[in-house]
Motif scaffolding. Structure first.
Motif, mmCIF file in Angstrom:
data_model
loop_
_atom_site.group_PDB
_atom_site.id
_atom_site.type_symbol
_atom_site.label_atom_id
_atom_site.label_comp_id
_atom_site.label_asym_id
_atom_site.label_seq_id
_atom_site.Cartn_x
_atom_site.Cartn_y
_atom_site.Cartn_z
ATOM 1 N N THR A 191 0.726 -1.170 0.018
ATOM 2 C CA THR A 191 -0.277 -0.084 0.002
ATOM 3 C C THR A 191 0.856 1.302 0.025
ATOM 4 O OG1 THR A 191 -0.088 0.015 2.501
ATOM 5 C CG2 THR A 191 -1.825 -1.024 1.183
ATOM 6 N N ILE A 192 0.597 2.141 -0.677
ATOM 7 C CA ILE A 192 1.301 3.568 -0.723
ATOM 8 C C ILE A 192 0.508 4.609 -0.682
ATOM 9 C CG2 ILE A 192 2.868 4.757 -2.496
ATOM 10 C CD1 ILE A 192 3.245 1.870 -3.854
ATOM 11 N N VAL A 193 0.635 5.506 0.438
ATOM 12 C CA VAL A 193 -0.010 6.712 0.529
ATOM 13 C C VAL A 193 0.172 7.497 -0.777
ATOM 14 C CG1 VAL A 193 -0.509 8.490 2.287
ATOM 15 C CG2 VAL A 193 -0.230 6.247 3.170
ATOM 16 N N LYS A 194 -0.938 8.199 -1.034
ATOM 17 C CA LYS A 194 -0.726 9.087 -2.406
ATOM 18 C C LYS A 194 0.159 8.418 -3.271
ATOM 19 C CE LYS A 194 -1.132 13.034 0.467
ATOM 20 N NZ LYS A 194 -0.582 14.597 0.734
ATOM 21 N N GLY A 195 -0.399 7.067 -3.645
ATOM 22 C CA GLY A 195 0.361 6.475 -4.382
ATOM 23 C C GLY A 195 0.073 6.907 -5.983
ATOM 24 N N ASP A 196 -1.210 7.653 -6.132
ATOM 25 C CA ASP A 196 -1.667 7.866 -7.279
ATOM 26 C C ASP A 196 -0.740 9.030 -7.694
ATOM 27 O OD1 ASP A 196 -2.809 9.230 -5.396
ATOM 28 O OD2 ASP A 196 -4.914 9.221 -5.939
ATOM 29 N N GLY A 197 -0.091 9.749 -7.031
ATOM 30 C CA GLY A 197 0.861 10.632 -7.653
ATOM 31 C C GLY A 197 2.103 10.287 -7.623
ATOM 32 N N LYS A 198 2.476 8.866 -7.431
ATOM 33 C CA LYS A 198 3.824 8.538 -7.274
ATOM 34 C C LYS A 198 4.146 7.336 -8.259
ATOM 35 C CE LYS A 198 3.940 9.312 -2.371
ATOM 36 N NZ LYS A 198 4.351 8.802 -0.956
ATOM 37 N N TYR A 199 2.923 6.533 -8.784
ATOM 38 C CA TYR A 199 3.274 5.361 -9.463
ATOM 39 C C TYR A 199 2.423 5.463 -10.826
ATOM 40 C CZ TYR A 199 6.259 3.464 -6.303
ATOM 41 O OH TYR A 199 7.629 3.134 -5.287
ATOM 42 N N LEU A 200 2.774 5.299 -11.978
ATOM 43 C CA LEU A 200 1.842 5.388 -13.262
ATOM 44 C C LEU A 200 0.783 4.436 -13.231
ATOM 45 C CD1 LEU A 200 5.062 5.396 -15.960
ATOM 46 C CD2 LEU A 200 3.572 7.294 -15.358
ATOM 47 N N SER A 201 1.153 3.297 -12.708
ATOM 48 C CA SER A 201 -0.050 2.333 -12.988
ATOM 49 C C SER A 201 -1.109 2.608 -12.008
ATOM 50 C CB SER A 201 0.329 0.739 -12.469
ATOM 51 O OG SER A 201 0.774 0.496 -11.025
ATOM 52 N N ILE A 202 -0.940 3.136 -10.515
ATOM 53 C CA ILE A 202 -1.852 3.633 -9.521
ATOM 54 C C ILE A 202 -2.589 4.779 -10.238
ATOM 55 C CG2 ILE A 202 -2.388 4.291 -7.407
ATOM 56 C CD1 ILE A 202 -0.114 2.600 -6.382
ATOM 57 N N ALA A 203 -1.846 5.742 -10.981
ATOM 58 C CA ALA A 203 -2.370 6.819 -11.589
ATOM 59 C C ALA A 203 -3.563 6.576 -12.471
ATOM 60 C CB ALA A 203 -1.413 7.729 -12.087
ATOM 61 N N ALA A 204 -2.841 5.558 -13.384
ATOM 62 C CA ALA A 204 -3.899 5.080 -14.440
ATOM 63 C C ALA A 204 -5.130 4.418 -13.995
ATOM 64 C CB ALA A 204 -2.976 3.919 -15.237
ATOM 65 N N ALA A 205 -5.051 3.695 -12.904
ATOM 66 C CA ALA A 205 -6.043 3.135 -12.151
ATOM 67 C C ALA A 205 -7.018 4.107 -11.738
ATOM 68 C CB ALA A 205 -5.539 2.024 -11.049
ATOM 69 N N SER A 206 -6.388 5.078 -10.858
ATOM 70 C CA SER A 206 -7.329 6.379 -10.608
ATOM 71 C C SER A 206 -7.878 6.916 -11.483
ATOM 72 C CB SER A 206 -6.301 7.387 -9.556
ATOM 73 O OG SER A 206 -5.807 8.184 -10.529
ATOM 74 N N ILE A 207 -7.480 7.102 -12.775
ATOM 75 C CA ILE A 207 -8.320 7.773 -13.844
ATOM 76 C C ILE A 207 -9.311 6.974 -14.200
ATOM 77 C CG2 ILE A 207 -7.914 8.378 -16.166
ATOM 78 C CD1 ILE A 207 -4.798 9.519 -15.322
ATOM 79 N N LEU A 208 -8.997 5.738 -14.632
ATOM 80 C CA LEU A 208 -10.108 4.737 -15.093
ATOM 81 C C LEU A 208 -11.271 4.703 -13.863
ATOM 82 C CD1 LEU A 208 -8.585 1.529 -16.892
ATOM 83 C CD2 LEU A 208 -9.089 3.945 -17.611
ATOM 84 N N ALA A 209 -10.980 4.604 -12.671
ATOM 85 C CA ALA A 209 -12.078 4.443 -11.755
ATOM 86 C C ALA A 209 -12.674 5.687 -11.528
ATOM 87 C CB ALA A 209 -11.399 4.039 -10.368
ATOM 88 N N LYS A 210 -12.086 6.921 -11.811
ATOM 89 C CA LYS A 210 -12.647 8.302 -11.511
ATOM 90 C C LYS A 210 -13.854 8.380 -12.945
ATOM 91 C CE LYS A 210 -13.464 12.590 -10.485
ATOM 92 N NZ LYS A 210 -14.823 13.155 -9.933
#
Length: 200
Positions: free
Chosen positions: A122-141
């Motif tokens: 688990t990575i706090v604020k991972g959507d601003g640190k890792y490409l794949s989590i950022a990509a997941a945040s965009i799809l979910a949103k």
């Protein structure tokens, strides 16, 4: 640019959710596996991007990803198992649908329920640190926004096309005037002072 991976030499999937703090609507989560050498300087936490950029990036993610999927948990399910467990379940449902099996999972936030004995971080604020989590945040949103926009046509008085189900003043006012809909989460303090009662 964000980091490409956390685990060395493993097929890594990034996960994130959208809609956890909402009064209404399902919670959505996405799981994304990107190519190991993937680069995209525009990818970032979905909350830091305009709606137009999010939808442009969604098309790029879906085109470029090794695999991606979206999982959904309904308001009825949220009320039965609580929102934290619902967030985990939405992520698991996204992971279940991947056409490529991951070897490790990285998740935005500080809590996660293990998935099929895969190693995870688990990575706090991972959507601003890792490409794949950022990509997941965009799809979910974006997929959740599409869903809330559709519901807004059915229940226009709640202003869901603008607030996406979050507890804005206008949304709470509409609840006090019109009551709740079948899409509201009954386990939340829907009127209060805007502070949600979450059963964590």
């Amino acid at each position: 640019m964000l980091l490409s991976h956390y685990y060395e030499g493993l097929v890594e999937v990034g996960c994130d959710e959208a809609g956890r703090g909402c009064l209404a609507g399902s919670v959505y989560a996405a799981a994304v596996i990107l190519p190991p050498d993937y680069e995209n300087e525009l990818l970032n936490d979905s909350k830091k991007l305009s709606a137009k950029k999010r939808y442009t990036l969604r098309a790029e993610i879906e085109r470029d990803a090794v695999a991606w999927a979206v999982g959904v948990v309904t308001p009825e399910e949220i009320d039965k198992i609580n929102i934290l467990n619902a967030s985990f379940l939405a992520m698991h449902r996204a992971l279940d649908q991947l056409k490529v099996r991951p070897e490790a999972v990285i998740v935005d936030g500080n809590r996660f329920k293990p998935y099929q004995e895969l190693p995870f971080t688990t990575i706090v604020k991972g959507d601003g640190k890792y490409l794949s989590i950022a990509a997941a945040s965009i799809l979910a949103k974006t997929y959740r926004d599409d869903y809330m926009q559709a519901l807004a046509k059915e229940y226009p008085q709640y202003d869901w096309q603008s607030n996406m189900g979050y507890p804005t003043k206008k949304h709470r006012q509409a609840i006090s005037e019109h009551g709740v809909t079948p899409y509201h989460r009954k386990s939340f303090n829907l009127l209060g002072d805007g502070q949600l009662t979450l059963d964590f």
